[in-house]
Design a protein around this motif. Structure first.
Motif, PDB file in Angstrom:
ATOM      1  N   SER A   1       0.329  -0.963  -8.544  1.00 21.04           N
ATOM      2  CA  SER A   1       1.505  -0.531  -7.788  1.00 21.04           C
ATOM      3  C   SER A   1       1.982   0.893  -8.078  1.00 21.04           C
ATOM      4  CB  SER A   1       2.661  -1.499  -8.061  1.00 21.04           C
ATOM      5  OG  SER A   1       3.815  -1.048  -7.412  1.00 21.04           O
ATOM      6  N   ARG A   2       1.942   1.725  -7.037  1.00 16.21           N
ATOM      7  CA  ARG A   2       2.533   3.069  -7.156  1.00 16.21           C
ATOM      8  C   ARG A   2       4.052   2.970  -7.171  1.00 16.21           C
ATOM      9  NH1 ARG A   2      -0.413   4.411  -1.692  1.00 16.21           N
ATOM     10  NH2 ARG A   2       0.758   3.241  -0.170  1.00 16.21           N
ATOM     11  N   VAL A   3       4.580   1.941  -6.497  1.00 18.46           N
ATOM     12  CA  VAL A   3       6.041   1.744  -6.473  1.00 18.46           C
ATOM     13  C   VAL A   3       6.536   1.518  -7.905  1.00 18.46           C
ATOM     14  CG1 VAL A   3       7.899   0.245  -5.651  1.00 18.46           C
ATOM     15  CG2 VAL A   3       5.992   0.813  -4.128  1.00 18.46           C
ATOM     16  N   ALA A   4       5.820   0.681  -8.633  1.00 19.05           N
ATOM     17  CA  ALA A   4       6.231   0.385 -10.020  1.00 19.05           C
ATOM     18  C   ALA A   4       6.159   1.636 -10.887  1.00 19.05           C
ATOM     19  CB  ALA A   4       5.339  -0.700 -10.605  1.00 19.05           C
TER      20      ALA A   4
ATOM     21  N   SER B   1       1.554   7.006  -7.447  1.00 17.38           N
ATOM     22  CA  SER B   1       2.952   7.416  -7.341  1.00 17.38           C
ATOM     23  C   SER B   1       3.458   7.365  -5.910  1.00 17.38           C
ATOM     24  CB  SER B   1       3.145   8.814  -7.943  1.00 17.38           C
ATOM     25  OG  SER B   1       2.853   9.779  -7.009  1.00 17.38           O
ATOM     26  N   HIS B   2       4.755   7.173  -5.828  1.00 21.27           N
ATOM     27  CA  HIS B   2       5.437   7.080  -4.531  1.00 21.27           C
ATOM     28  C   HIS B   2       6.850   7.593  -4.812  1.00 21.27           C
ATOM     29  CE1 HIS B   2       6.426   5.893  -0.612  1.00 21.27           C
ATOM     30  NE2 HIS B   2       6.062   4.623  -0.609  1.00 21.27           N
ATOM     31  N   PRO B   3       6.961   8.925  -4.975  1.00 21.45           N
ATOM     32  CA  PRO B   3       8.212   9.466  -5.511  1.00 21.45           C
ATOM     33  C   PRO B   3       9.447   9.203  -4.658  1.00 21.45           C
ATOM     34  CG  PRO B   3       6.712  11.242  -4.823  1.00 21.45           C
ATOM     35  CD  PRO B   3       5.932   9.969  -4.785  1.00 21.45           C
TER      36      PRO B   3
ATOM     37  N   ILE C   1       2.116  13.466   3.139  1.00 21.03           N
ATOM     38  CA  ILE C   1       0.773  12.869   3.103  1.00 21.03           C
ATOM     39  C   ILE C   1       0.781  11.544   2.346  1.00 21.03           C
ATOM     40  CG2 ILE C   1      -1.617  13.196   2.327  1.00 21.03           C
ATOM     41  CD1 ILE C   1      -1.166  16.222   2.534  1.00 21.03           C
ATOM     42  N   ARG C   2       0.133  10.544   2.943  1.00 29.68           N
ATOM     43  CA  ARG C   2      -0.170   9.298   2.221  1.00 29.68           C
ATOM     44  C   ARG C   2      -1.681   9.183   2.155  1.00 29.68           C
ATOM     45  NH1 ARG C   2       2.238   3.318   3.047  1.00 29.68           N
ATOM     46  NH2 ARG C   2       3.900   4.408   1.971  1.00 29.68           N
ATOM     47  N   ASP C   3      -2.202   8.955   0.960  1.00 31.59           N
ATOM     48  CA  ASP C   3      -3.646   8.838   0.825  1.00 31.59           C
ATOM     49  C   ASP C   3      -4.001   7.848  -0.282  1.00 31.59           C
ATOM     50  OD1 ASP C   3      -6.092  10.391   2.070  1.00 31.59           O
ATOM     51  OD2 ASP C   3      -6.572  10.007  -0.026  1.00 31.59           O
TER      52      ASP C   3
ATOM     53  N   HIS D   1      12.705  -5.293  -3.063  1.00 29.59           N
ATOM     54  CA  HIS D   1      11.273  -5.377  -2.722  1.00 29.59           C
ATOM     55  C   HIS D   1      10.974  -4.164  -1.840  1.00 29.59           C
ATOM     56  CE1 HIS D   1       7.406  -6.672  -1.290  1.00 29.59           C
ATOM     57  NE2 HIS D   1       7.466  -7.825  -1.924  1.00 29.59           N
ATOM     58  N   PRO D   2       9.893  -3.429  -2.114  1.00 29.06           N
ATOM     59  CA  PRO D   2       9.630  -2.215  -1.316  1.00 29.06           C
ATOM     60  C   PRO D   2       9.131  -2.527   0.082  1.00 29.06           C
ATOM     61  CG  PRO D   2       7.825  -2.619  -2.843  1.00 29.06           C
ATOM     62  CD  PRO D   2       8.885  -3.638  -3.156  1.00 29.06           C
ATOM     63  N   GLN D   3       8.630  -3.768   0.274  1.00 29.41           N
ATOM     64  CA  GLN D   3       8.012  -4.218   1.526  1.00 29.41           C
ATOM     65  C   GLN D   3       6.715  -3.434   1.792  1.00 29.41           C
ATOM     66  OE1 GLN D   3      10.607  -5.816   4.575  1.00 29.41           O
ATOM     67  NE2 GLN D   3      12.120  -4.292   3.953  1.00 29.41           N
ATOM     68  N   PRO D   4       5.792  -4.029   2.540  1.00 31.85           N
ATOM     69  CA  PRO D   4       5.897  -5.316   3.226  1.00 31.85           C
ATOM     70  C   PRO D   4       5.856  -6.499   2.249  1.00 31.85           C
ATOM     71  CG  PRO D   4       3.682  -4.390   3.482  1.00 31.85           C
ATOM     72  CD  PRO D   4       4.486  -3.356   2.775  1.00 31.85           C
ATOM     73  N   MET D   5       6.599  -7.553   2.571  1.00 30.47           N
ATOM     74  CA  MET D   5       6.690  -8.713   1.682  1.00 30.47           C
ATOM     75  C   MET D   5       5.650  -9.752   2.054  1.00 30.47           C
ATOM     76  SD  MET D   5      10.688  -9.698   1.319  1.00 30.47           S
ATOM     77  CE  MET D   5      11.370  -9.007   2.820  1.00 30.47           C
TER      78      MET D   5
ATOM     79  N   LEU E   1       7.306  -6.828  -6.457  1.00 24.77           N
ATOM     80  CA  LEU E   1       6.242  -5.987  -5.894  1.00 24.77           C
ATOM     81  C   LEU E   1       5.346  -6.825  -4.998  1.00 24.77           C
ATOM     82  CD1 LEU E   1       5.150  -4.263  -9.206  1.00 24.77           C
ATOM     83  CD2 LEU E   1       6.621  -3.257  -7.440  1.00 24.77           C
ATOM     84  N   ARG E   2       4.743  -6.155  -4.058  1.00 25.53           N
ATOM     85  CA  ARG E   2       3.777  -6.839  -3.187  1.00 25.53           C
ATOM     86  C   ARG E   2       2.448  -6.999  -3.930  1.00 25.53           C
ATOM     87  NH1 ARG E   2      -0.209  -5.013   0.548  1.00 25.53           N
ATOM     88  NH2 ARG E   2       0.228  -2.880  -0.054  1.00 25.53           N
ATOM     89  N   ILE E   3       1.788  -8.133  -3.709  1.00 23.76           N
ATOM     90  CA  ILE E   3       0.414  -8.268  -4.197  1.00 23.76           C
ATOM     91  C   ILE E   3      -0.438  -7.318  -3.342  1.00 23.76           C
ATOM     92  CG2 ILE E   3      -1.564  -9.829  -4.335  1.00 23.76           C
ATOM     93  CD1 ILE E   3       0.369 -10.697  -6.328  1.00 23.76           C
ATOM     94  N   GLN E   4      -1.066  -6.339  -3.969  1.00 23.31           N
ATOM     95  CA  GLN E   4      -1.784  -5.280  -3.243  1.00 23.31           C
ATOM     96  C   GLN E   4      -3.235  -5.704  -2.988  1.00 23.31           C
ATOM     97  OE1 GLN E   4      -0.455  -1.318  -3.793  1.00 23.31           O
ATOM     98  NE2 GLN E   4       1.276  -2.555  -3.137  1.00 23.31           N
ATOM     99  N   LYS E   5      -3.382  -6.632  -2.045  1.00 24.41           N
ATOM    100  CA  LYS E   5      -4.706  -7.224  -1.822  1.00 24.41           C
ATOM    101  C   LYS E   5      -5.787  -6.172  -1.580  1.00 24.41           C
ATOM    102  CE  LYS E   5      -2.890 -11.464   0.075  1.00 24.41           C
ATOM    103  NZ  LYS E   5      -2.112 -11.844   1.240  1.00 24.41           N
TER     104      LYS E   5
HETATM  105  N1  ASP Z   1       5.229   0.235   0.981  1.00 25.04           N
HETATM  106  C1  ASP Z   1       4.962   0.403  -0.428  1.00 25.04           C
HETATM  107  C2  ASP Z   1       3.806   1.353  -0.672  1.00 25.04           C
HETATM  108  O1  ASP Z   1       3.394   2.044   0.185  1.00 25.04           O
HETATM  109  C3  ASP Z   1       4.784  -0.876  -1.120  1.00 25.04           C
HETATM  110  C4  ASP Z   1       3.624  -1.696  -0.724  1.00 25.04           C
HETATM  111  O2  ASP Z   1       2.872  -1.338   0.177  1.00 25.04           O
HETATM  112  O3  ASP Z   1       3.444  -2.715  -1.367  1.00 25.04           O
HETATM  113  O4  ASP Z   1       3.320   1.429  -1.775  1.00 25.04           O
END
Ligand code: ASP
Length: 317
Positions: free
Chosen positions: A176-179, A143-145, A113-115, A271-275, A231-235
């Motif tokens: 950022s959940r990636v961070a 989180s994004h384990p 699940i992604r939410d 970089h986790p992408q998308p860049m 990290l991506r800027i999470q607009k």
């Molecule tokens: N793909 C990664 C995520 O789902 C990073 C990102 O979207 O910036 O968190």
């Protein structure tokens, strides 16, 4: 915090890396390594998850994570179904739990699940049948384990022991959940130093990321680091008013070849992408010799195979 293990201590859900023991993470990384596919080689396949049904439920967009979970399940012989949740019954008012109960009646064993809403994953995990597993494919900013695991695997492959390394996490840390997952895994694996580099507006709150060094300029923060994780800027996670202008951001925080030269000469760039090319990273760096961004992508499948195999072990035993 949600209990992620079965009563016998084996891993049942993976919603966060928080609370995992070092040996559990080491085991997952070792298992992942077995599934790593060298460029040009044929991917490893098995029937380890034959008869298992996996549902991918994504309520936020995803390319790499969804495709790699799908490939991971298929390469292990499972049946995988993708549901764009906003297009199916949830959009008609059916709750996530009702969707889950419907799928359980159809004998699904694993829900990926992604939410965007914090807490939905733990809520689902608290209501599924005892043999069912819930895996996070990214939860809000929290989180994004599997991304954290694939990042650790990538760093190990390219740099060896994590204990010796200075790791910089750069950019939109606040959203950022990636961070957050990277922080948990690198701390658990005892990285020598973790640095956070961001403009003040994108720095996380002071009570988060304990033990990290904080820098507000790239020039200072990148000095001698071994790993630069962009990290991506999470607009989508901030209001339009708070958005930094792309060109201005790049001027101050974009990773250019000149700035990268401050890091260790053999530093890797992730970089986790998308860049957002030309915003957080220059194309010369993203596609340059120090970039390991493509190995992150292929490691994503290996890690997700290892996680699926681990949680489904009891079902196939
Ligand atoms: N793909 C990664 C995520 O789902 C990073 C990102 O979207 O910036 O968190």
């Amino acid at each position: 915090m949600i209990e992620q293990r079965h009563e016998d201590g084996s891993l049942r859900h993976l919603i966060t890396l928080e609370g995992l023991r070092r040996e559990e993470v080491e085991q997952l990384l070792q298992r992942s390594q077995r599934y790593v596919c060298a460029p040009g080689a044929r991917p490893v396949r098995s029937q380890a998850l034959r008869g298992i049904q996996i549902a991918n439920l994504f309520t936020e967009p995803s390319t790499r994570t969804r495709v790699s979970f799908e490939l991971a399940g298929r390469r292990l012989g499972a049946e995988v179904v993708n549901l764009e949740v906003q297009l199916s019954s949830r959009a008609k008012g059916e709750s996530m739990l009702d969707t889950i109960y419907t799928l359980q009646a159809l004998h699904f064993d694993v829900f990926v699940i992604r939410d965007a809403e914090p807490g939905v994953l733990a809520h689902v995990a608290g209501h599924v049948s005892p043999q069912v597993s819930v895996l996070s494919a990214g939860e809000a900013h929290l989180s994004h384990p599997t991304q954290g695991l694939l990042d650790a695997l990538t760093v190990r492959q390219h740099k060896g022991h994590i204990e010796a390394l200075r790791i910089a996490i750069v950019g939109d840390l606040r959203h950022s959940r990636v961070a957050r997952s990277a922080y948990h895994v690198f701390r658990l694996l005892e990285a020598h130093e973790i640095r956070l580099i961001a403009p003040p507006a994108l720095m996380p709150e002071p009570d988060e990321f304990a033990g990290c060094l904080r820098f507000t300029t790239l020039e200072e923060g990148l000095e001698e680091v071994d790993v630069v994780m962009m990290l991506r800027i999470q607009k989508e996670r901030f209001s339009a008013a708070a958005l930094p202008d792309g060109a201005e951001y790049f001027q101050r925080y974009g990773l250019t070849p000149d700035r990268l030269a401050r890091a260790h000469p053999e530093a890797i760039v992730m970089h986790p992408q998308p860049m957002n090319r030309g915003v957080e990273i220059a194309s010369e760096v993203a596609d340059g010799p120090q970039s390991v961004i493509r190995s992150q992508v292929s490691n994503g499948v290996a890690v997700r195979m290892a996680v699926l195999e681990t949680v489904a072990a009891r079902l196939t035993a």
